[in-house]
Write an enzyme that holds these catalytic residues in place. Structure first.
Site, PDB file in Angstrom:
ATOM      1  N   ASP A 149       0.832  -1.138   0.113  1.00  0.00           N
ATOM      2  CA  ASP A 149      -0.039   0.062   0.006  1.00  0.00           C
ATOM      3  C   ASP A 149       0.925   1.058   0.001  1.00  0.00           C
ATOM      4  OD1 ASP A 149      -1.880   1.989   0.871  1.00  0.00           O
ATOM      5  OD2 ASP A 149      -3.442   0.356   1.311  1.00  0.00           O
ATOM      6  N   HIS A 200     -19.647   9.008   1.166  1.00  0.00           N
ATOM      7  CA  HIS A 200     -20.574   7.893   1.276  1.00  0.00           C
ATOM      8  C   HIS A 200     -21.691   8.275   2.322  1.00  0.00           C
ATOM      9  CE1 HIS A 200     -17.187   5.546  -0.465  1.00  0.00           C
ATOM     10  NE2 HIS A 200     -18.144   5.386  -1.350  1.00  0.00           N
ATOM     11  N   ASP A 229       4.727   0.951  -4.306  1.00  0.00           N
ATOM     12  CA  ASP A 229       3.695   1.376  -5.214  1.00  0.00           C
ATOM     13  C   ASP A 229       3.437   0.238  -6.006  1.00  0.00           C
ATOM     14  OD1 ASP A 229       2.545   2.259  -7.744  1.00  0.00           O
ATOM     15  OD2 ASP A 229       4.063   3.989  -7.869  1.00  0.00           O
ATOM     16  N   TYR A 259     -13.963   6.658 -13.436  1.00  0.00           N
ATOM     17  CA  TYR A 259     -13.835   5.655 -12.494  1.00  0.00           C
ATOM     18  C   TYR A 259     -14.323   4.313 -13.012  1.00  0.00           C
ATOM     19  CZ  TYR A 259     -14.596   2.780  -8.604  1.00  0.00           C
ATOM     20  OH  TYR A 259     -14.734   1.611  -7.591  1.00  0.00           O
ATOM     21  N   GLY A 268      -4.711   5.360   2.319  1.00  0.00           N
ATOM     22  CA  GLY A 268      -4.895   4.062   3.457  1.00  0.00           C
ATOM     23  C   GLY A 268      -4.306   4.591   4.732  1.00  0.00           C
TER      24      GLY A 268
HETATM   25  N1  UFG Z   1     -26.458  10.358  -1.011  1.00  0.00           N
HETATM   26  C1  UFG Z   1     -27.008  11.507  -0.215  1.00  0.00           C
HETATM   27  N2  UFG Z   1     -26.229  12.389   0.419  1.00  0.00           N
HETATM   28  C2  UFG Z   1     -24.865  12.207   0.681  1.00  0.00           C
HETATM   29  C3  UFG Z   1     -24.242  11.083   0.026  1.00  0.00           C
HETATM   30  C4  UFG Z   1     -24.976  10.185  -0.614  1.00  0.00           C
HETATM   31  O1  UFG Z   1     -28.341  11.700  -0.401  1.00  0.00           O
HETATM   32  O2  UFG Z   1     -24.563  13.182   1.453  1.00  0.00           O
HETATM   33  C5  UFG Z   1     -26.911   9.527  -1.756  1.00  0.00           C
HETATM   34  C6  UFG Z   1     -26.318   9.334  -3.270  1.00  0.00           C
HETATM   35  O3  UFG Z   1     -26.835  10.404  -4.024  1.00  0.00           O
HETATM   36  C7  UFG Z   1     -26.859   8.022  -3.585  1.00  0.00           C
HETATM   37  C8  UFG Z   1     -26.744   7.285  -2.207  1.00  0.00           C
HETATM   38  O4  UFG Z   1     -26.854   8.141  -1.155  1.00  0.00           O
HETATM   39  O5  UFG Z   1     -28.287   7.779  -3.940  1.00  0.00           O
HETATM   40  C9  UFG Z   1     -25.296   6.335  -2.251  1.00  0.00           C
HETATM   41  O6  UFG Z   1     -24.402   7.373  -2.495  1.00  0.00           O
HETATM   42  P1  UFG Z   1     -22.766   6.824  -2.112  1.00  0.00           P
HETATM   43  O7  UFG Z   1     -21.967   8.044  -2.261  1.00  0.00           O
HETATM   44  O8  UFG Z   1     -22.696   6.366  -0.639  1.00  0.00           O
HETATM   45  O9  UFG Z   1     -22.672   5.742  -2.972  1.00  0.00           O
HETATM   46  P2  UFG Z   1     -22.804   5.473  -4.570  1.00  0.00           P
HETATM   47  O10 UFG Z   1     -24.034   4.810  -4.933  1.00  0.00           O
HETATM   48  O11 UFG Z   1     -22.796   6.919  -5.038  1.00  0.00           O
HETATM   49  O12 UFG Z   1     -21.381   5.118  -4.999  1.00  0.00           O
HETATM   50  C10 UFG Z   1     -21.326   3.585  -5.121  1.00  0.00           C
HETATM   51  C11 UFG Z   1     -19.993   3.360  -4.953  1.00  0.00           C
HETATM   52  C12 UFG Z   1     -18.949   3.827  -5.857  1.00  0.00           C
HETATM   53  C13 UFG Z   1     -19.429   3.253  -7.283  1.00  0.00           C
HETATM   54  C14 UFG Z   1     -21.182   3.594  -7.292  1.00  0.00           C
HETATM   55  C15 UFG Z   1     -21.602   3.068  -8.429  1.00  0.00           C
HETATM   56  O13 UFG Z   1     -19.339   4.096  -3.682  1.00  0.00           O
HETATM   57  O14 UFG Z   1     -17.579   3.386  -5.954  1.00  0.00           O
HETATM   58  O15 UFG Z   1     -21.590   3.203  -6.110  1.00  0.00           O
HETATM   59  O16 UFG Z   1     -21.726   1.601  -8.618  1.00  0.00           O
HETATM   60  F1  UFG Z   1     -19.106   3.896  -8.393  1.00  0.00           F
END
Ligand code: UFG
Length: 325
Positions: free
Chosen positions: A31, A188, A50, A140, A36
């Site tokens: 890592d 997230h 790396d 991504y 991380g």
């Molecule tokens: N959301 C909110 N408020 C926030 C953060 C997120 O309403 O402050 C909502 C987003 O709009 C989404 C849901 O919560 O509808 C989940 O969002 P996340 O950011 O937790 O996760 P994503 O679904 O956007 O992302 C995940 C993975 C990514 C991947 C993506 C698509 O974390 O790596 O799914 O597969 F790219």
């Protein structure tokens, strides 16, 4: 069998290392600590370096008598990938190519690769199975798909055995409270909701209330990080049993809306978590739910702790610990 875990100091990687050690595997972590944390790797040898350093990786594979790799090391922020696609291509694709060359040189021929539902792009139907067209809508997802294609070619060309695991929404934390999500910035949903519960944030924003879903907010398929890790263990076993090449979804076949997640968090924490409605986040599809048939058929895997109460309880333990420390 000795296992090299790239990105083993990250969120999912650190849970994987803990589980591998609990199963009696010898684990080495590679890592660069760019995202991380050194203290997330306990009980395994950490090599700070790396994955794109071909000579280092080849030497490590030989010196540690590595039989298989689990490859987590990658950048994973969708918005950042849109802002700087070249950074994602260099780190996620070009360095993965170097990693594969080092594996080939060291005659290591088994790899479990961390992929994502983002390879599918805008969903055409639900639940999403692996036959769904893969048309990523951000760099991504495109970089993860590029590595999948590379692994298919490496299987055909020189017999590399590999499994790409396409995670839906990884969530939750180590039930002992030692590990959890520590992203900076945190993007997230579940950690943000719990930071609003603990008072580290004033409120959580709900991105969009006008989607065509049961309550107008986005539906996602949340899967506990330790369920994901168990699938990786099974993927290693599948490869050891002669498995060739697969791409497999990891989800639960059940979606929860953003409001349902917040309600579940209010219930589990006993706190009335402040939320504010906000505009849609660009690029968010209304729903992403995984078909799990292939994971069950090939790996014999079923999630056992991916219900929202368990995910939130475990993530809440970690959030309280983070606030206290
Ligand atoms: N959301 C909110 N408020 C926030 C953060 C997120 O309403 O402050 C909502 C987003 O709009 C989404 C849901 O919560 O509808 C989940 O969002 P996340 O950011 O937790 O996760 P994503 O679904 O956007 O992302 C995940 C993975 C990514 C991947 C993506 C698509 O974390 O790596 O799914 O597969 F790219």
């Amino acid at each position: 069998m000795n296992v090299l875990v790239t990105g083993g100091a990250g969120y999912i990687g650190s849970h994987m290392v803990k589980m591998l050690l609990a199963h009696g595997r010898n684990v080495t972590v590679l890592d660069d600590l760019s995202t991380g944390h050194r203290d997330a790797v306990a009980g395994a040898r950490l090599v700070e370096g790396d994955i794109g350093d071909e000579a280092l990786v080849a030497q490590l594979l030989a010196a540690e008598a590595i039989g298989a790799l689990i490859h987590f090391a990658a950048f994973s922020l969708v918005a950042e990938s849109v802002a700087d696609p070249e950074k994602y291509r260099r780190n996620n694709v070009v360095k993965a190519e170097a990693l594969l060359r080092a594996m080939r040189a060291a005659k290591v021929d088994r790899l479990v690769h961390s992929s994502t539902a983002a390879v599918y792009g805008e969903p055409q139907y639900q639940p999403i199975d692996e036959a769904h067209p893969a048309q990523p809508v951000n760099p991504y997802g495109a970089t993860k798909l590029a590595v999948e294609r590379m692994l298919e070619a490496a299987h055909a060309d020189y017999g590399l055995h590999s499994v790409s695991l396409r995670y839906f929404n990884a969530a939750g934390a180590d039930p002992e409270g030692r590990l959890g999500e520590r992203h900076d910035p945190e993007t997230h949903l579940i950690p943000l909701v719990l930071q609003a519960a603990s008072g580290r944030r004033k409120s959580v924003q709900v991105f969009g209330g006008d989607f065509a879903t049961r309550d107008g907010t986005c539906v996602r398929d949340y899967v506990h990080v330790n369920d994901l890790c168990e699938a990786h263990l099974r993927a290693l076993d599948w490869l050891a049993g002669g498995g060739g090449r697969e791409a497999i979804n990891l989800g639960t076949e059940h979606g929860a809306t953003v409001l349902e997640v917040i309600e579940a968090a209010c219930r589990e924490t006993g706190i009335d978590i402040p939320k504010v409605m906000a505009p849609r986040r660009p690029g968010d599809p209304a729903a992403l739910v995984a078909s799990t048939a292939r994971a069950e058929r090939i790996l014999g895997w079923r999630p056992t702790r991916s219900d929202l109460p368990t995910i939130i309880r475990d993530a809440w333990r970690w959030e309280r610990r983070s606030v206290a420390s």
